[in-house]
Design an enzyme around this catalytic site. Structure first.
Site, PDB file in Angstrom:
ATOM      1  N   ASN A  11       0.473  -1.437  -0.095  1.00  0.00           N
ATOM      2  CA  ASN A  11       0.306   0.008  -0.080  1.00  0.00           C
ATOM      3  C   ASN A  11       1.138   1.457  -0.003  1.00  0.00           C
ATOM      4  OD1 ASN A  11      -2.119   2.284   0.339  1.00  0.00           O
ATOM      5  ND2 ASN A  11      -2.159   1.139   2.887  1.00  0.00           N
ATOM      6  N   TRP A  12       0.870   1.619  -1.321  1.00  0.00           N
ATOM      7  CA  TRP A  12       2.014   3.357  -1.032  1.00  0.00           C
ATOM      8  C   TRP A  12       0.961   4.464  -0.427  1.00  0.00           C
ATOM      9  CZ3 TRP A  12       3.647   2.789  -6.649  1.00  0.00           C
ATOM     10  CH2 TRP A  12       4.778   1.691  -6.867  1.00  0.00           C
ATOM     11  N   LYS A  13      -0.195   4.017  -0.392  1.00  0.00           N
ATOM     12  CA  LYS A  13      -0.427   5.726   0.375  1.00  0.00           C
ATOM     13  C   LYS A  13      -0.187   6.542  -0.170  1.00  0.00           C
ATOM     14  CE  LYS A  13       0.260   2.995   4.605  1.00  0.00           C
ATOM     15  NZ  LYS A  13       0.449   3.458   6.071  1.00  0.00           N
ATOM     16  N   HIS A 105      -9.653   1.484   5.595  1.00  0.00           N
ATOM     17  CA  HIS A 105      -7.464   1.672   6.234  1.00  0.00           C
ATOM     18  C   HIS A 105      -7.784   2.392   6.912  1.00  0.00           C
ATOM     19  CE1 HIS A 105      -3.935   3.101   6.717  1.00  0.00           C
ATOM     20  NE2 HIS A 105      -3.257   1.683   6.427  1.00  0.00           N
ATOM     21  N   GLU A 107      -5.965   4.696   8.391  1.00  0.00           N
ATOM     22  CA  GLU A 107      -5.863   5.958   7.401  1.00  0.00           C
ATOM     23  C   GLU A 107      -7.477   6.587   7.288  1.00  0.00           C
ATOM     24  OE1 GLU A 107      -2.475   5.219   5.519  1.00  0.00           O
ATOM     25  OE2 GLU A 107      -1.244   5.276   7.365  1.00  0.00           O
ATOM     26  N   GLU A 177      -5.090  -5.001  10.604  1.00  0.00           N
ATOM     27  CA  GLU A 177      -3.995  -3.734  10.672  1.00  0.00           C
ATOM     28  C   GLU A 177      -3.930  -3.201  11.669  1.00  0.00           C
ATOM     29  OE1 GLU A 177      -2.450  -2.994   7.169  1.00  0.00           O
ATOM     30  OE2 GLU A 177      -3.879  -1.484   7.313  1.00  0.00           O
ATOM     31  N   GLY A 183       2.889   2.347  10.393  1.00  0.00           N
ATOM     32  CA  GLY A 183       4.082   3.342  10.505  1.00  0.00           C
ATOM     33  C   GLY A 183       4.562   3.984  11.627  1.00  0.00           C
ATOM     34  N   SER A 223       3.543  -2.275  10.444  1.00  0.00           N
ATOM     35  CA  SER A 223       5.728  -2.202  10.490  1.00  0.00           C
ATOM     36  C   SER A 223       6.151  -3.184   9.862  1.00  0.00           C
ATOM     37  CB  SER A 223       5.806  -1.539  11.922  1.00  0.00           C
ATOM     38  OG  SER A 223       5.671  -0.304  12.326  1.00  0.00           O
ATOM     39  N   GLY A 244       3.130  -1.145   3.915  1.00  0.00           N
ATOM     40  CA  GLY A 244       2.903   0.303   3.634  1.00  0.00           C
ATOM     41  C   GLY A 244       4.303   0.104   3.530  1.00  0.00           C
ATOM     42  N   GLY A 245       4.820   1.074   4.050  1.00  0.00           N
ATOM     43  CA  GLY A 245       6.391   1.391   3.980  1.00  0.00           C
ATOM     44  C   GLY A 245       7.321   1.092   3.567  1.00  0.00           C
TER      45      GLY A 245
HETATM   46  P1  PGA Z   1       3.552  -0.301   7.315  1.00  0.00           P
HETATM   47  O1  PGA Z   1       1.765   0.584   6.843  1.00  0.00           O
HETATM   48  O2  PGA Z   1       3.587  -0.520   6.964  1.00  0.00           O
HETATM   49  O3  PGA Z   1       4.302   1.739   7.000  1.00  0.00           O
HETATM   50  O4  PGA Z   1       3.261   0.376   9.204  1.00  0.00           O
HETATM   51  C1  PGA Z   1       1.353  -0.996   7.007  1.00  0.00           C
HETATM   52  C2  PGA Z   1      -0.332  -0.289   5.899  1.00  0.00           C
HETATM   53  O5  PGA Z   1      -1.059   1.269   6.879  1.00  0.00           O
HETATM   54  O6  PGA Z   1      -0.905  -1.054   5.176  1.00  0.00           O
END
Ligand code: PGA
Length: 261
Positions: A11-13, A105, A107, A177, A183, A223, A244-245
């Site tokens: 997930n590149w956000k 998600h 966020e 999640e 993050g 993470s 994500g990251g």
């Molecule tokens: P992260 O994000 O790996 O940067 O913690 C995960 C996500 O939000 O899907």
């Protein structure tokens, strides 16, 4: 060994322009090719999904044409069309060749105030349009510390999947999640993740049946990197990751795949 689909999703956000997307894809394809050459089991049965921002969907789709990598959107609206400035519909995604979408998600829930109710409408629309859905759930730190994790997961799943028939669950993957792990560099331990995944499977069994619960792929996210995921992915109820990251760099993303394969 079960026969659930194993999935590695990135997930590149709100990251990467079109040119950065193309750069990523070219390197990732090369790295993937090397792994494929080394294994006789294809990608060891692992579905790779990448979710870039809307503006990069087309470039990513084109770059991965003819490969097993699927491209997903990070969000969509529940209505078919209309006066919803800034939104994207399922039909728009489908015409762009995108058949997978991430919904719920944390966020989106926290920063954009998406509720269980609107997410349910999105899930319903996604199913009606025959999209594959990665539906995210997870508790906050406060909810975990007050012992409410299982309750929160149940509420999010019961409300988010309200009205969904068990047949439709073939097109839904659930991503666990924990909000406190996203993050933050602080991942859930393999035990914490497995415990939550087991709760999710029980909730799905109660809501649908054993077979549906057993066949639904459950991803862990929060993470994730190659080092911590080796341990987490060994757990029997963890069928993959939503990253994500570490999905932003082709090398770190491919490392996670290698540890899963
Ligand atoms: P992260 O994000 O790996 O940067 O913690 C995960 C996500 O939000 O899907």
């Amino acid at each position: 060994m079960n026969n659930r689909l194993r999935i590695l999703a990135g997930n590149w956000k709100m990251n990467k322009t079109v040119s950065e997307t193309i750069q990523f894809c070219e390197l990732f394809k090369k790295l993937l090719h090397v792994i494929l050459a080394k294994t006789t089991r294809g990608e060891a049965g692992i579905q790779i999904i990448i979710a870039p921002p809307f503006t990069s969907l087309e470039a990513a789709k084109k770059a991965f044409e003819g490969t097993l990598v699927k491209i997903a959107a990070q969000n969509m609206h529940w209505e078919k069309s209309g006066a919803f400035t800034g939104e994207i519909s399922a039909e728009m995604l489908k015409e762009a060749g995108i058949h997978t979408v991430i919904l719920g998600h944390s966020e989106r829930r926290q920063l954009f105030f998406e509720t269980d109710g609107t997410l349910n409408q999105k899930v319903m629309r996604g199913i009606e349009e025959r999209l594959s859905i990665i539906f995210c759930v997870g508790e906050t730190l406060e909810e975990r510390q007050s012992g409410k994790t299982a309750l929160v997961l149940k509420r999010q799943l019961d409300r988010g999947l309200k009205g969904i028939e068990k047949e439709a669950m073939k097109n839904i993957v659930v991503a666990y999640e924990p909000v406190w792990a996203i993050g933050t560099g602080k991942n859930a331990t393999a035990e914490q993740a497995e415990e939550a995944h087991l709760s999710i499977r029980h909730i799905l069994e109660e809501r649908f049946d054993r077979e549906t619960a057993d066949r639904t792929s459950l991803l862990y996210g929060g993470s994730v990197n190659a080092d911590n995921f080796s341990e987490i992915s060994k757990k029997p109820n963890i069928d993959g990751a939503l990253v994500g990251g570490a999905s932003l760099d082709p090398k770190s993303f491919i490392e996670i795949l290698k540890r899963m394969a």
